[in-house]
Design an enzyme around this catalytic site. Sequence first.
Site, mmCIF file in Angstrom:
data_model
loop_
_atom_site.group_PDB
_atom_site.id
_atom_site.type_symbol
_atom_site.label_atom_id
_atom_site.label_comp_id
_atom_site.label_asym_id
_atom_site.label_seq_id
_atom_site.Cartn_x
_atom_site.Cartn_y
_atom_site.Cartn_z
ATOM 1 N N ARG A 91 1.066 -0.921 52.353
ATOM 2 C CA ARG A 91 2.092 -0.510 53.106
ATOM 3 C C ARG A 91 3.366 -0.259 52.287
ATOM 4 N NH1 ARG A 91 3.012 -5.591 56.814
ATOM 5 N NH2 ARG A 91 2.782 -6.374 54.725
ATOM 6 N N LYS A 125 -12.773 -13.707 49.896
ATOM 7 C CA LYS A 125 -12.918 -14.983 50.590
ATOM 8 C C LYS A 125 -11.381 -15.409 50.988
ATOM 9 C CE LYS A 125 -11.471 -18.888 47.939
ATOM 10 N NZ LYS A 125 -11.952 -20.199 47.056
ATOM 11 N N HIS A 156 -16.798 -15.014 43.660
ATOM 12 C CA HIS A 156 -16.693 -14.819 42.103
ATOM 13 C C HIS A 156 -17.491 -15.856 41.208
ATOM 14 C CE1 HIS A 156 -13.065 -17.463 42.217
ATOM 15 N NE2 HIS A 156 -13.478 -17.535 41.040
ATOM 16 N N LYS A 165 -20.092 -14.989 37.500
ATOM 17 C CA LYS A 165 -19.936 -15.760 36.129
ATOM 18 C C LYS A 165 -21.171 -15.655 35.244
ATOM 19 C CE LYS A 165 -16.399 -19.189 37.320
ATOM 20 N NZ LYS A 165 -15.392 -18.512 36.545
ATOM 21 N N GLU A 184 -10.056 -28.646 38.857
ATOM 22 C CA GLU A 184 -9.269 -27.965 38.087
ATOM 23 C C GLU A 184 -7.897 -28.960 37.953
ATOM 24 O OE1 GLU A 184 -8.808 -24.032 40.936
ATOM 25 O OE2 GLU A 184 -9.249 -25.534 42.315
ATOM 26 N N ASP A 205 -12.387 -24.504 50.867
ATOM 27 C CA ASP A 205 -11.773 -23.686 49.963
ATOM 28 C C ASP A 205 -12.816 -23.615 48.851
ATOM 29 O OD1 ASP A 205 -9.891 -21.903 49.044
ATOM 30 O OD2 ASP A 205 -9.301 -23.276 47.354
ATOM 31 N N HIS A 242 -17.901 -21.755 46.728
ATOM 32 C CA HIS A 242 -18.477 -21.998 45.448
ATOM 33 C C HIS A 242 -19.404 -22.976 44.907
ATOM 34 C CE1 HIS A 242 -15.311 -19.182 45.178
ATOM 35 N NE2 HIS A 242 -14.526 -20.028 44.988
ATOM 36 N N LYS A 289 -8.444 -30.786 42.668
ATOM 37 C CA LYS A 289 -7.218 -30.089 41.862
ATOM 38 C C LYS A 289 -6.464 -31.039 41.332
ATOM 39 C CE LYS A 289 -6.324 -25.977 44.877
ATOM 40 N NZ LYS A 289 -6.698 -25.052 43.832
#
Length: 482
Positions: A51, A147, A177, A181, A215, A234, A239, A330
Amino acid sequence: MVSRIIPVEQFDLIIFGGTGDLARRKILPGLFKRFADGQVPEGSRIIGAARSEMDQAAFLTFAEEAVRDAEGDKIDATVLKDFLAILDYVAIDALGEEGWSALAEKMREGPVRAFYFSVGPSLFDDLARRLQQYDLVKPDTRIVVEKPFGHDLETARALNKVLSAHFDESQIYRIDHYLGKETVQNLMAVRFGNMLFEPLWNSQYIDHVQITVAETVGVGGRGGYYDKSGAMRDMVQNHLMQLLCLTAMEPPAKFDPDAVRDEKLKVIRALEPVEPHQIVRGQYDKTDSESNFRDDVENPSSKTESFVALKCHVGNWRWAGTPFYLRTGKRLEARDSEIIVVFKSTPHSIFGSDAGGGHNELRIQLQPDEGITLKVTIKEPGPGGMRLMDVPLDMSFAETLGEHADTPDAYERLIMDVIRGNQTLFMRDDEVEAAWAWTDPIIQGWEAVHDVPKPYDSYSQGPTDATLLMQRDGREWREIGA
Ligand code: NAP
């Protein structure tokens, strides 16, 4: 080494959400790298659409900054200039009529046409309807969607319904994604390109499989989204599930999109329900210098998990009795993603039960570096009797492949696969729905009992209960970051 890159045809790629974070960090830098490698055919065009009222020059500045941020100093100025020359921009509102005629005027007959929906899923329906209304979709036009693909089975079905009302499944490219890999594809090469592993790839020889995606980052600026999502939605539903599928699937008859996706779907459908005692949920806690999860999502009573560890079984002949342990979180000790296939010990040691060794493992490492290691047993060097030790036969890509180890980022590969019309590394509608059908009851179970995730120290190995999940079975996780 002879290059076997499959060439792509000239294309027009339209990125809805061209000014967004994903376009800036992944899509535009990825396209630049393919351009610099000579894989973008002459006459191809990339058109940003959002936009924001900006002219072409302003979009070029945005794209240049995106590429410079990603590539640093190593950019060839001429290549960058040539890349920017194929970019264009159109201000468009997915929810209104503004900009659509201008986009239609820019379209050409001939080149491959792809629309990348790099926007929130709530805009998919409007985008799809307007693409049809302005007659922008040809039979071989491709649609790329990001996603999260749904929040649960019901919303994923609704999204699939929206897309299938406007496009054929053969036109839809759902990105995960992780499938782009290099090492994930290498997993298929190792499994199906060698005779060595297939005879052993079953519950008779494999003790268990561990899949970890760890992570160090917290939820960052995505707190609002993450608090409604959590690690199960998530990471696990997409994944980790994809990694599990590629590890567990039967050999497809050929490396073609539906043959591969049919086999992955069979794995998901064979997954047995997970009992509550086979899952550990966690939420990261404070350190001296860092906030905790609830601060980050600005919800002091949040019961959302930032960590999940679970044990599951693929209920079929190949895998009966071999557990798969999945773990993701995480703010863990290290950024470390890997699949470890742990073989059973030798049935009898001719060297004596205390000689050591005998633990074969195939470790497929995805992050931070990509590589494959096979742990084998050898004799401990030196005198003093027959002592054994496990040593890695290492295939770090950077060392073994030298200059050829410069593997493309997942997004680079996946975007080029869209242009090539190759859906092998993209999720099919039934695959996504089957994955939700497996995760939904787990999440609903937590919600029903108002389950509270276990706190764990930031930058640790996760909750103690996750360690116990394995220890109860006489096994142990590979240490994150070891
Ligand atoms: P973002 O930074 O919020 O960008 C959203 C983009 O959509 C902007 O370019 C925005 O530009 C445009 N937009 C919003 N409303 C629009 C409308 N009505 N019409 C046309 N354009 C509109 O989001 P993002 O991080 O790039 O993420 C995009 C999608 O990818 C999301 O679904 C996200 O979940 C997914 N994803 C992102 C990442 C990531 O690393 N960022 C990773 C995986 C998946 P204007 O405001 O100018 O319209």
